[in-house]
Design a protein around this motif. Sequence first.
Motif, short mmCIF file in Angstrom:
data_model
loop_
_atom_site.label_atom_id
_atom_site.label_comp_id
_atom_site.label_asym_id
_atom_site.label_seq_id
_atom_site.Cartn_x
_atom_site.Cartn_y
_atom_site.Cartn_z
N VAL A 292 0.89 -13.51 0.53
CA VAL A 292 1.81 -14.61 0.33
C VAL A 292 2.47 -15.00 1.64
O VAL A 292 2.74 -14.15 2.48
CB VAL A 292 2.90 -14.29 -0.72
N ARG A 293 2.66 -16.29 1.82
CA ARG A 293 3.40 -16.82 2.96
C ARG A 293 4.78 -17.18 2.43
O ARG A 293 4.91 -17.88 1.42
CB ARG A 293 2.70 -18.05 3.54
N THR A 294 5.81 -16.68 3.10
CA THR A 294 7.18 -16.87 2.62
C THR A 294 8.02 -17.60 3.66
O THR A 294 7.63 -17.74 4.81
CB THR A 294 7.84 -15.52 2.29
N GLN A 295 9.20 -18.01 3.22
CA GLN A 295 10.16 -18.68 4.09
C GLN A 295 11.56 -18.27 3.64
O GLN A 295 11.82 -18.22 2.44
CB GLN A 295 9.97 -20.19 3.94
N PRO A 296 12.44 -17.95 4.59
CA PRO A 296 13.82 -17.60 4.18
C PRO A 296 14.51 -18.81 3.55
O PRO A 296 14.22 -19.95 3.89
CB PRO A 296 14.51 -17.21 5.48
N GLN A 297 15.42 -18.53 2.63
CA GLN A 297 16.17 -19.60 1.99
C GLN A 297 17.49 -19.82 2.71
O GLN A 297 17.93 -18.99 3.50
CB GLN A 297 16.42 -19.24 0.53
N ALA A 298 18.12 -20.95 2.44
CA ALA A 298 19.40 -21.28 3.08
C ALA A 298 20.47 -20.24 2.73
O ALA A 298 21.30 -19.90 3.56
CB ALA A 298 19.84 -22.67 2.67
N ASP A 299 20.45 -19.75 1.50
CA ASP A 299 21.40 -18.73 1.07
C ASP A 299 20.80 -17.36 1.39
O ASP A 299 19.81 -16.95 0.79
CB ASP A 299 21.65 -18.87 -0.43
N PRO A 300 21.38 -16.62 2.34
CA PRO A 300 20.80 -15.34 2.74
C PRO A 300 20.86 -14.26 1.66
O PRO A 300 20.17 -13.24 1.78
CB PRO A 300 21.63 -14.93 3.96
N THR A 301 21.62 -14.48 0.58
CA THR A 301 21.66 -13.48 -0.49
C THR A 301 20.46 -13.59 -1.42
O THR A 301 20.21 -12.67 -2.20
CB THR A 301 22.95 -13.62 -1.32
N LEU A 302 19.73 -14.70 -1.34
CA LEU A 302 18.56 -14.88 -2.19
C LEU A 302 17.31 -14.29 -1.54
O LEU A 302 17.21 -14.25 -0.32
CB LEU A 302 18.32 -16.38 -2.44
N PRO A 303 16.34 -13.86 -2.35
CA PRO A 303 15.08 -13.37 -1.77
C PRO A 303 14.34 -14.51 -1.07
O PRO A 303 14.64 -15.68 -1.28
CB PRO A 303 14.28 -12.90 -2.98
N VAL A 304 13.35 -14.17 -0.26
CA VAL A 304 12.56 -15.19 0.43
C VAL A 304 11.82 -16.03 -0.60
O VAL A 304 11.56 -15.60 -1.72
CB VAL A 304 11.57 -14.56 1.44
N LYS A 305 11.50 -17.28 -0.20
CA LYS A 305 10.82 -18.23 -1.08
C LYS A 305 9.32 -18.20 -0.82
O LYS A 305 8.88 -18.25 0.33
CB LYS A 305 11.38 -19.63 -0.83
N ASP B 6 0.81 -1.23 0.00
CA ASP B 6 0.00 0.00 0.00
C ASP B 6 0.84 1.27 0.00
O ASP B 6 0.37 2.33 -0.40
CB ASP B 6 -0.94 0.01 1.21
N LEU B 7 2.09 1.18 0.46
CA LEU B 7 2.97 2.34 0.50
C LEU B 7 3.72 2.54 -0.81
O LEU B 7 4.52 3.46 -0.94
CB LEU B 7 3.97 2.20 1.66
N GLY B 8 3.50 1.63 -1.78
CA GLY B 8 4.16 1.74 -3.07
C GLY B 8 5.52 1.09 -3.13
O GLY B 8 6.21 1.19 -4.14
N GLN B 9 5.92 0.40 -2.08
CA GLN B 9 7.21 -0.28 -2.07
C GLN B 9 7.09 -1.61 -2.81
O GLN B 9 6.11 -2.32 -2.66
CB GLN B 9 7.68 -0.52 -0.64
N THR B 10 8.11 -1.93 -3.59
CA THR B 10 8.11 -3.16 -4.38
C THR B 10 8.98 -4.22 -3.70
O THR B 10 10.08 -3.93 -3.25
CB THR B 10 8.65 -2.89 -5.80
N TYR B 11 8.46 -5.45 -3.64
CA TYR B 11 9.16 -6.57 -3.02
C TYR B 11 9.34 -7.66 -4.06
O TYR B 11 8.46 -7.91 -4.88
CB TYR B 11 8.38 -7.13 -1.84
N GLU B 12 10.50 -8.33 -4.01
CA GLU B 12 10.75 -9.47 -4.89
C GLU B 12 10.82 -10.73 -4.06
O GLU B 12 11.47 -10.77 -3.02
CB GLU B 12 12.05 -9.28 -5.67
N ILE B 13 10.13 -11.75 -4.53
CA ILE B 13 10.03 -13.05 -3.86
C ILE B 13 10.33 -14.10 -4.92
O ILE B 13 9.96 -13.94 -6.08
CB ILE B 13 8.60 -13.27 -3.31
N GLU B 14 10.99 -15.20 -4.54
CA GLU B 14 11.23 -16.28 -5.48
C GLU B 14 10.14 -17.33 -5.37
O GLU B 14 9.83 -17.80 -4.28
CB GLU B 14 12.58 -16.96 -5.19
N MET B 15 9.56 -17.69 -6.51
CA MET B 15 8.59 -18.79 -6.55
C MET B 15 9.29 -19.99 -7.16
O MET B 15 9.82 -19.90 -8.27
CB MET B 15 7.37 -18.41 -7.38
N HIS B 16 9.34 -21.09 -6.43
CA HIS B 16 9.93 -22.33 -6.94
C HIS B 16 8.80 -23.20 -7.45
O HIS B 16 7.85 -23.48 -6.72
CB HIS B 16 10.68 -23.06 -5.84
#
Length: 173
Positions: free
Chosen positions: A112-125, A86-96
């Motif tokens: 969306v329900r997300t989960q952190p990935q093992a590699d912290p440099t990747l976006p949430v899954k 709602d604030l206009g901020q854009t988020y990127e999430i990885e869909m496997h």
Amino acid sequence: MDDTELHRERILRHVSPIITGRFVGFQAAYTREVRVGRALAVAVFLTAGIAQLIGSLLRMRPPRRSLKDLRKGPEFLVTPVRLRDDLGQTYEIEMHGQLPQSALHRGDLVQVRTQPQADPTLPVKLMQVVNLTTMQPLTPRIPTRWSHLGPAMLLQAAAGLTIAGVVLAALLR
């Protein structure tokens, strides 16, 4: 500095397990490989080999997969998904995996329900999406290690393990 750098959209990483926003769209998809652990691959390979050996003695020749093929693992589709809150901020999430293309349309309100990935440099899954516009829950489907090994190989491994257990029990008597 050219014009594209001046107006580049800032993509944020979200840390909360639940994100609510408008679906912006899918980005270019690519594949990623899942490795199968050496111990699991060797165990299945050897126990299936016992059943294949007995099958070859009975003149049944099942197709033999190499240990390298088993270790390689399945490939799955990775699609970056963008949401705008709602604030206009854009988020990127990885869909496997995959969702039906008709399930999400640009501008749909989604949670969306997300989960952190093992590699912290990747976006949430992305684990699950609820399209609040249509009230449709969606879960992406990806191949698993078990589907990669295949039912035939797993049945052969089970038969080989049973045969090895029977032979071992007979020897210990």
